[in-house]
Design a protein around this motif. Sequence first.
Motif, PDB file in Angstrom:
ATOM      1  N   THR A  37      71.325  26.149 100.689  1.00 55.27           N
ATOM      2  CA  THR A  37      70.896  25.002 101.479  1.00 55.27           C
ATOM      3  C   THR A  37      71.788  24.889 102.714  1.00 55.27           C
ATOM      4  N   LYS A  38      71.396  24.022 103.625  1.00 60.36           N
ATOM      5  CA  LYS A  38      72.198  23.821 104.830  1.00 60.36           C
ATOM      6  C   LYS A  38      73.580  23.281 104.466  1.00 60.36           C
ATOM      7  N   GLU A  39      73.623  22.382 103.484  1.00 60.42           N
ATOM      8  CA  GLU A  39      74.906  21.830 103.047  1.00 60.42           C
ATOM      9  C   GLU A  39      75.802  22.919 102.465  1.00 60.42           C
ATOM     10  N   GLN A  40      75.214  23.802 101.664  1.00 59.27           N
ATOM     11  CA  GLN A  40      75.994  24.894 101.087  1.00 59.27           C
ATOM     12  C   GLN A  40      76.501  25.842 102.174  1.00 59.27           C
ATOM     13  N   ALA A  41      75.684  26.059 103.188  1.00 62.37           N
ATOM     14  CA  ALA A  41      76.100  26.929 104.292  1.00 62.37           C
ATOM     15  C   ALA A  41      77.297  26.336 105.029  1.00 62.37           C
ATOM     16  N   TRP A  42      77.249  25.022 105.284  1.00 62.42           N
ATOM     17  CA  TRP A  42      78.382  24.386 105.964  1.00 62.42           C
ATOM     18  C   TRP A  42      79.632  24.404 105.082  1.00 62.42           C
ATOM     19  N   GLU A  43      79.447  24.267 103.781  1.00 65.20           N
ATOM     20  CA  GLU A  43      80.591  24.334 102.865  1.00 65.20           C
ATOM     21  C   GLU A  43      81.234  25.719 102.902  1.00 65.20           C
ATOM     22  N   MET A  44      80.397  26.761 102.954  1.00 65.09           N
ATOM     23  CA  MET A  44      80.935  28.115 103.028  1.00 65.09           C
ATOM     24  C   MET A  44      81.691  28.331 104.338  1.00 65.09           C
ATOM     25  N   LEU A  45      81.143  27.812 105.422  1.00 68.56           N
ATOM     26  CA  LEU A  45      81.828  27.936 106.706  1.00 68.56           C
ATOM     27  C   LEU A  45      83.142  27.159 106.712  1.00 68.56           C
ATOM     28  N   GLU A  46      83.153  26.024 106.036  1.00 70.59           N
ATOM     29  CA  GLU A  46      84.393  25.247 105.923  1.00 70.59           C
ATOM     30  C   GLU A  46      85.482  26.087 105.261  1.00 70.59           C
ATOM     31  N   GLY A  47      85.108  26.803 104.211  1.00 72.82           N
ATOM     32  CA  GLY A  47      86.074  27.670 103.547  1.00 72.82           C
ATOM     33  C   GLY A  47      86.487  28.848 104.412  1.00 72.82           C
ATOM     34  N   LEU A  48      85.540  29.404 105.143  1.00 76.80           N
ATOM     35  CA  LEU A  48      85.844  30.548 105.999  1.00 76.80           C
ATOM     36  C   LEU A  48      86.821  30.181 107.110  1.00 76.80           C
ATOM     37  N   PHE A  49      86.689  28.976 107.644  1.00 82.97           N
ATOM     38  CA  PHE A  49      87.555  28.559 108.750  1.00 82.97           C
ATOM     39  C   PHE A  49      88.890  27.977 108.280  1.00 82.97           C
ATOM     40  N   ASN A  50      89.113  27.937 106.982  1.00 88.49           N
ATOM     41  CA  ASN A  50      90.394  27.436 106.473  1.00 88.49           C
ATOM     42  C   ASN A  50      91.533  28.302 107.023  1.00 88.49           C
ATOM     43  N   PRO A  51      92.492  27.714 107.735  1.00 88.56           N
ATOM     44  CA  PRO A  51      93.527  28.514 108.404  1.00 88.56           C
ATOM     45  C   PRO A  51      94.744  28.837 107.539  1.00 88.56           C
ATOM     46  N   LEU A  52      94.713  28.488 106.248  1.00 94.47           N
ATOM     47  CA  LEU A  52      95.905  28.652 105.418  1.00 94.47           C
ATOM     48  C   LEU A  52      96.382  30.101 105.372  1.00 94.47           C
ATOM     49  N   ALA A  53      95.468  31.045 105.126  1.00 94.11           N
ATOM     50  CA  ALA A  53      95.871  32.453 105.044  1.00 94.11           C
ATOM     51  C   ALA A  53      96.481  32.924 106.360  1.00 94.11           C
ATOM     52  N   HIS A  54      95.939  32.449 107.469  1.00 93.83           N
ATOM     53  CA  HIS A  54      96.475  32.820 108.779  1.00 93.83           C
ATOM     54  C   HIS A  54      97.874  32.239 108.973  1.00 93.83           C
ATOM     55  N   ALA A  55      98.055  31.001 108.530  1.00 90.49           N
ATOM     56  CA  ALA A  55      99.366  30.362 108.667  1.00 90.49           C
ATOM     57  C   ALA A  55     100.421  31.101 107.847  1.00 90.49           C
ATOM     58  N   LEU A  56     100.073  31.467 106.623  1.00 93.49           N
ATOM     59  CA  LEU A  56     101.027  32.170 105.763  1.00 93.49           C
ATOM     60  C   LEU A  56     101.364  33.551 106.320  1.00 93.49           C
ATOM     61  N   THR A  57     100.346  34.257 106.803  1.00 91.17           N
ATOM     62  CA  THR A  57     100.585  35.586 107.368  1.00 91.17           C
ATOM     63  C   THR A  57     101.454  35.502 108.617  1.00 91.17           C
ATOM     64  N   ALA A  58     101.147  34.551 109.493  1.00 91.06           N
ATOM     65  CA  ALA A  58     101.945  34.385 110.711  1.00 91.06           C
ATOM     66  C   ALA A  58     103.391  34.042 110.370  1.00 91.06           C
ATOM     67  N   THR A  59     103.574  33.188 109.376  1.00 93.98           N
ATOM     68  CA  THR A  59     104.929  32.812 108.967  1.00 93.98           C
ATOM     69  C   THR A  59     105.696  34.012 108.424  1.00 93.98           C
ATOM     70  N   ALA A  60     105.038  34.796 107.569  1.00 90.80           N
ATOM     71  CA  ALA A  60     105.704  35.952 106.968  1.00 90.80           C
ATOM     72  C   ALA A  60     106.098  36.983 108.022  1.00 90.80           C
ATOM     73  N   ILE A  61     105.199  37.273 108.946  1.00 86.00           N
ATOM     74  CA  ILE A  61     105.501  38.261 109.987  1.00 86.00           C
ATOM     75  C   ILE A  61     106.619  37.753 110.895  1.00 86.00           C
ATOM     76  N   THR A  62     106.598  36.467 111.198  1.00 86.56           N
ATOM     77  CA  THR A  62     107.660  35.890 112.028  1.00 86.56           C
ATOM     78  C   THR A  62     109.009  35.962 111.322  1.00 86.56           C
ATOM     79  N   ILE A  63     109.012  35.731 110.018  1.00 79.84           N
ATOM     80  CA  ILE A  63     110.263  35.819 109.249  1.00 79.84           C
ATOM     81  C   ILE A  63     110.816  37.241 109.285  1.00 79.84           C
ATOM     82  N   VAL A  64     109.938  38.230 109.132  1.00 77.43           N
ATOM     83  CA  VAL A  64     110.391  39.624 109.182  1.00 77.43           C
ATOM     84  C   VAL A  64     110.966  39.950 110.561  1.00 77.43           C
TER      85      VAL A  64
END
Length: 226
Positions: A37-64
Amino acid sequence: MASLAETRKMEGLRTRLTALRRMLASMAGLIGSDYATKEQAWEMLEGLFNPLAHALTATAITIVAWHNWHAYGSLASVPAAIIVIGTFAIRLAFVRRFHRRGPDARVSDWVRRFASSSFIAALGWGSSLSILLYTTEGATRFAVFALISAPIQGASARAYAMPGGVILHISIVLGMISVTATAFGVTVAIPLALLYLWYQVGFVSELFTFRTRMLKADHDNRALLG
């Protein structure tokens, strides 16, 4: 009995190949678009745009990069931190726009925007990790090899929504890193990267099949209930 077992094996193989073909065909769209459904599609996009993985990766590379400067007095890894922080900033800009989307926003438009942001992220992660491989040494380089799996697993975690894009993302990161490692003298880097990619494809394929069945079952239930 042997013939029946062989037949079942062949049917299982055909099923897996069909699922893989459908998964790769979803490169430019969300999984189960025929059922969601349209609601399910927006929910999936919400998860896709979650920046947590990007934040953790950026932090780890910066620490190195910081460790390489602090322990060895080398600023050679700083470009890796600059690239990954810039990549993270771009992702945050996409996330901000996504959360501020208007009521007339279309799912298809945001799917394309996510694909663009994912491509940028793959280039950023691949570049920064490649720089770290070139500019670190000793135990720090082992930490970099361990870090390589982080963005890949982070991408795989989103495979339930857009598996084709995930495979492309992983392929770019692994391709850039394996070429760099090969140039650095790790002659088995490309074969190992291909094996790792194959493992990820299998994992994503399983998620794709499971998620598609869930969406179809939900679609059928809604149809029965009217």
